[in-house]
Design a protein around this motif. Structure first.
Motif, PDB file in Angstrom:
ATOM      1  N   GLY A 109     -27.717 -38.118  30.839  1.00  0.00           N
ATOM      2  CA  GLY A 109     -27.132 -39.291  30.208  1.00  0.00           C
ATOM      3  C   GLY A 109     -26.834 -40.345  31.248  1.00  0.00           C
ATOM      4  O   GLY A 109     -27.099 -40.159  32.445  1.00  0.00           O
ATOM      5  N   GLU A 110     -26.274 -41.462  30.823  1.00  0.00           N
ATOM      6  CA  GLU A 110     -26.016 -42.551  31.766  1.00  0.00           C
ATOM      7  C   GLU A 110     -25.026 -42.129  32.843  1.00  0.00           C
ATOM      8  O   GLU A 110     -25.197 -42.473  34.014  1.00  0.00           O
ATOM      9  N   THR A 111     -23.988 -41.370  32.467  1.00  0.00           N
ATOM     10  CA  THR A 111     -23.015 -40.854  33.429  1.00  0.00           C
ATOM     11  C   THR A 111     -22.697 -39.402  33.089  1.00  0.00           C
ATOM     12  O   THR A 111     -22.968 -38.936  31.977  1.00  0.00           O
ATOM     13  N   ILE A 112     -22.114 -38.700  34.057  1.00  0.00           N
ATOM     14  CA  ILE A 112     -21.696 -37.318  33.809  1.00  0.00           C
ATOM     15  C   ILE A 112     -20.691 -37.278  32.668  1.00  0.00           C
ATOM     16  O   ILE A 112     -20.730 -36.399  31.798  1.00  0.00           O
ATOM     17  N   GLU A 113     -19.769 -38.253  32.662  1.00  0.00           N
ATOM     18  CA  GLU A 113     -18.734 -38.288  31.626  1.00  0.00           C
ATOM     19  C   GLU A 113     -19.339 -38.447  30.240  1.00  0.00           C
ATOM     20  O   GLU A 113     -18.902 -37.811  29.273  1.00  0.00           O
ATOM     21  N   SER A 157     -26.557 -37.270  35.837  1.00  0.00           N
ATOM     22  CA  SER A 157     -26.256 -38.678  35.595  1.00  0.00           C
ATOM     23  C   SER A 157     -27.452 -39.544  35.969  1.00  0.00           C
ATOM     24  O   SER A 157     -28.053 -39.366  37.034  1.00  0.00           O
ATOM     25  N   ALA A 158     -27.766 -40.514  35.115  1.00  0.00           N
ATOM     26  CA  ALA A 158     -28.859 -41.439  35.410  1.00  0.00           C
ATOM     27  C   ALA A 158     -28.506 -42.397  36.536  1.00  0.00           C
ATOM     28  O   ALA A 158     -29.377 -43.095  37.053  1.00  0.00           O
ATOM     29  N   ASP A 175     -30.372 -38.834  26.678  1.00  0.00           N
ATOM     30  CA  ASP A 175     -29.653 -39.622  25.683  1.00  0.00           C
ATOM     31  C   ASP A 175     -29.466 -41.068  26.133  1.00  0.00           C
ATOM     32  O   ASP A 175     -29.057 -41.334  27.268  1.00  0.00           O
ATOM     33  N   GLU A 176     -29.761 -42.002  25.223  1.00  0.00           N
ATOM     34  CA  GLU A 176     -29.605 -43.455  25.420  1.00  0.00           C
ATOM     35  C   GLU A 176     -30.278 -43.952  26.693  1.00  0.00           C
ATOM     36  O   GLU A 176     -29.742 -44.747  27.460  1.00  0.00           O
ATOM     37  N   LYS A 182     -30.782 -47.295  35.964  1.00  0.00           N
ATOM     38  CA  LYS A 182     -31.835 -46.735  36.817  1.00  0.00           C
ATOM     39  C   LYS A 182     -32.758 -45.851  35.987  1.00  0.00           C
ATOM     40  O   LYS A 182     -33.137 -44.755  36.396  1.00  0.00           O
ATOM     41  N   ALA A 183     -33.131 -46.369  34.826  1.00  0.00           N
ATOM     42  CA  ALA A 183     -33.887 -45.558  33.864  1.00  0.00           C
ATOM     43  C   ALA A 183     -35.240 -45.124  34.413  1.00  0.00           C
ATOM     44  O   ALA A 183     -35.635 -43.963  34.274  1.00  0.00           O
TER      45      ALA A 183
END
Length: 464
Positions: A109-113, A157-158, A175-176, A182-183
């Motif tokens: 995902g974008e972040t670990i959170e 994380s991305a 996801d997303e 940094k996709a």
């Protein structure tokens, strides 16, 4: 519970339907009662966890040979649930301790959170979807899920694509992806990790955005796609939510993207197009005559402020203007930053690229812009610029440079390129302020447009 799943799957095959919930909901009371009475107590307990019985059509994996399945839908269309259930289908066996088709899954995902709170612990996440005897344990210190049969799912994380160097997997849920900064780099690293098992596969759940990496994935022959608007999942959404968002966004570009799940390529009449920007991609950069960092500061400096556009551009300006070329090197834009923070970000970019000048628009901040910058670096080469024309008018001569093939882009500029494709001669037709585009325009004005204007026509004819 294995008898429960076997019984229910067999029943669905006999009914010749993949949408068991729809069939049951539309059946007569007598048929409903007969169906439920045929199930054992274990089957009744298993029924809530048999996703293929409850799933919407776009949430079920397509048939055939594919490597990437993209579930592209509007907000609330059930993408997260589909991703979580696909992971379950890969790792679970007939019995809780039996092996499934996959042993090692990557959750990105974008972040670990966001991975933890949405993909793992969310209302439609993996833990919420799993039956008690198959529910994995969250190992917080290792950032992974572990199933009773030994299968694991590791979190990434991305923001840190390099974290995907080394591990290997036989499946991945992404996801997303379309909103990752940094996709492209993260997706590339993930592909090298999918090397275990007979058929390593990835599922991408995302609301579409006009970004290069998503479009590249969709064009791949091994990709399959399912679409769904927000209203496809209306049974699980608040009626007031649907009414409000449709009233506000129906018929708009944002509504088509965020609610209908439609990938929008370009704004009609845009000064830049996605295709043109893809053609402007460069892999190698030359030695530049000059490098400029341009800044479009926000009016205020707090968490709710507009972005501070920070763009770095280098140019080769040897010979006559028609031979000059530029390359956009970095989009260092920051969001919700104080004047101190965005000034530091701009000067950091200045140092990274060995820039020759920092250019900043001063319409909003006036002398304060220069004051903030010089408090950090009193000796930086600085120029303040003031806009006297509208955004579209300022952007037109810069867009002309692109049409002439005189401006290139390095990779990783998706968040700059998206608003570029929404800028028209009439102005910006996206949401918010095009701060990144404004910064780009100021950089190219300083490097190419204004210097070219200082050349006289006789000089251009003689040297050309």
């Amino acid at each position: 519970m294995p008898v429960s799943f076997t019984t229910l799957r067999s029943t669905l095959r006999q009914r010749e339907t993949r949408s068991g919930a729809d069939w049951l909901a539309s059946a007569t009371p007598q048929i409903q009662e007969t169906f439920l009475n045929e199930l054992s107590p274990g089957a009744l307990l298993a029924l809530p966890y048999l996703f293929e019985f409850w799933a919407l059509e776009h949430q079920l994996p397509p048939e055939g040979d594919w490597r990437t399945w993209v579930i592209m839908g509007g907000r609330g269309a059930g993408k997260t649930r589909a991703g979580a259930e696909w992971v379950r289908a890969q790792v679970e066996g007939a019995l809780p301790t039996d092996p499934g088709r996959a042993r090692r899954i990557a959750l990105v995902g974008e972040t670990i959170e966001q991975v933890r709170e949405v993909m793992v612990f969310g209302e439609s996440g993996i833990l919420a979807c799993s039956p008690p005897d198959r529910r994995p344990q969250w190992r917080a210190t290792r950032k992974l899920l572990e199933w009773p049969n030994g299968a694991t799912a590791q979190v990434f994380s991305a923001h840190e694509p390099e974290g995907l160097r080394g591990p290997q997997f036989d499946g991945a849920w992404v996801d997303e992806l379309a909103k990752w900064k940094k996709a492209e780099g993260t997706w590339d690293m993930l592909q090298f990790c999918l090397r275990l098992g007979d058929e390593p596969r990835a599922v991408v759940t995302t609301t579409p955005r006009n970004v290069g990496v998503l479009k590249s994935i969709l064009k791949n022959r091994s990709t399959v796609v399912t679409h769904a608007p927000t209203e496809a999942n209306r049974a699980h959404l608040a009626a007031s939510f649907l009414e409000e968002v449709r009233a506000r966004y129906a018929g708009t570009r944002l509504g088509r993207q965020e609610l209908d799940g439609v990938l929008l390529e370009d704004t009609q009449g845009a000064l830049w197009t996605s295709g043109a920007l893809e053609r402007a991609r460069v892999e190698d950069v030359p030695e530049f005559s000059r490098i400029v960092v341009a800044v479009d500061p926000p009016v205020t400096g707090h968490a709710g402020s507009d972005e501070c556009g920070i763009v770095v551009v280098g140019a080769v300006t040897d010979g006559p203007p028609q031979n000059w070329k530029a390359v956009v090197l970095e989009d260092a834009t920051v969001s919700g930053a104080s004047p101190q923070k965005w000034a530091e970000a701009a000067l950091d970019a200045f140092g990274r690229h060995g820039a020759d000048r920092l250019v900043a628009e001063v319409n909003q901040g006036g002398d304060l812009v220069e004051t903030v910058i010089r408090q950090i670096d009193p000796l930086v080469a600085y120029r303040g610029v003031r806009a006297s024309r509208g955004k579209g008018a300022r952007a037109e001569p810069v867009a002309a440079l692109y049409e002439q093939g005189r401006v290139g882009h390095v990779r990783g500029l998706a968040e700059l390129e998206e608003p570029m494709c929404q800028m028209t001669a009439r102005g910006f037709e996206g949401r918010g302020s095009p701060d990144r585009v404004d910064a780009l325009v100021w950089a190219l004005f300083d490097l190419m447009v204004e210097p070219a204007g200082k050349w006289s026509r006789p000089q251009i004819r003689t040297l050309g």
